[in-house]
Enzyme design. Structure first.
Site, PDB file in Angstrom:
ATOM      1  CE  LYS A   1     -15.927  16.769   8.840  1.00  0.00           C
ATOM      2  NZ  LYS A   1     -16.627  17.273   8.089  1.00  0.00           N
TER       3      LYS A   1
ATOM      4  CG  ASP B   1     -21.009  14.269   8.843  1.00  0.00           C
ATOM      5  OD1 ASP B   1     -21.771  13.944   9.733  1.00  0.00           O
ATOM      6  OD2 ASP B   1     -21.162  13.613   7.695  1.00  0.00           O
TER       7      ASP B   1
END
Length: 212
Positions: free
Chosen positions: A120, A138
């Protein structure tokens, strides 16, 4: 959800916010990397307060190393998990100096080799600092993608791959910013504000609320 709906959803998000970006404050790829490393389980507002103290003193890998671990902790102690984050940031700075001449790499393999940098975080850096069309999934993006029907998936990697496949190419560069902001301020976790949502009529969520 069909392609026409997705096209309309992202066209509306773009019309409302033509130039979306992260809410973290940064001016160089390294400042962004440091801010993202500090942001895990913390708010962007909280991170910005800490980096406003840190970056004027040290905003390069060499500067952080010279600050020392205890000095770094002193600047970021208002952020949760600051001990672990300080250690990771110090290790990252040393690696950047040893292997990359103090520069943040612009490829996934080298980014993910840095301490504390996962998929991420790498996607955020590649997208926001280097303009690559990546999708940093997220909790907000995961929720919005599943709830609306844009890209439902059982885990963040599945959602990421579906978004990369289904988001129209014209919107791919900015899509993850729009989705994060939509999840943060409108399609919130407990009671989504469907009454003030600009894509409510396109969204496939079955339990819509009247909240605005």
């Amino acid at each position: 959800m069909n392609a026409q709906k997705r096209q309309q959803i992202f066209a509306r998000l773009q019309a409302e916010n033509p130039n979306p970006t992260t809410e973290l404050n940064w001016s160089t790829p390294f400042e962004l990397l440091a801010a993202v490393l500090l942001s895990a389980q913390a708010t962007d507002v909280g991170v910005n307060k800490a980096t406003a103290r840190l970056f004027p003193v040290a905003n390069t890998p060499q500067g952080i190393i010279e600050l020392g671990l205890e000095g770094l902790k002193e600047h970021i102690r208002t952020i949760g998990l600051y001990n672990t984050k300080a250690q990771n940031l110090m290790k990252t700075c040393q690696l950047l100096l040893d292997k990359h001449d103090g520069e943040v790499p612009d490829n996934r393999e080298d980014l993910e080799a840095l301490p504390g940098v996962g998929r991420k975080t790498a996607n955020v850096i590649l997208n926001t600092a280097f303009g690559q069309p990546t999708m940093a999934v997220d909790t907000h993006i995961f929720r919005v993608s599943n709830r609306t029907g844009i890209a439902p998936g059982k885990n963040v990697v599945e959602v990421e791959h579906k978004l990369m496949r289904h988001v129209p190419k014209a919107f791919l560069q900015d899509a993850h910013h729009w989705l994060i902001l939509h999840g943060r301020y409108t399609c919130i976790a407990r009671k989504p504000r469907c009454g003030s949502c600009i894509i409510e009529d396109l969204c496939e969520y079955k339990d819509k609320t009247e909240l605005s």
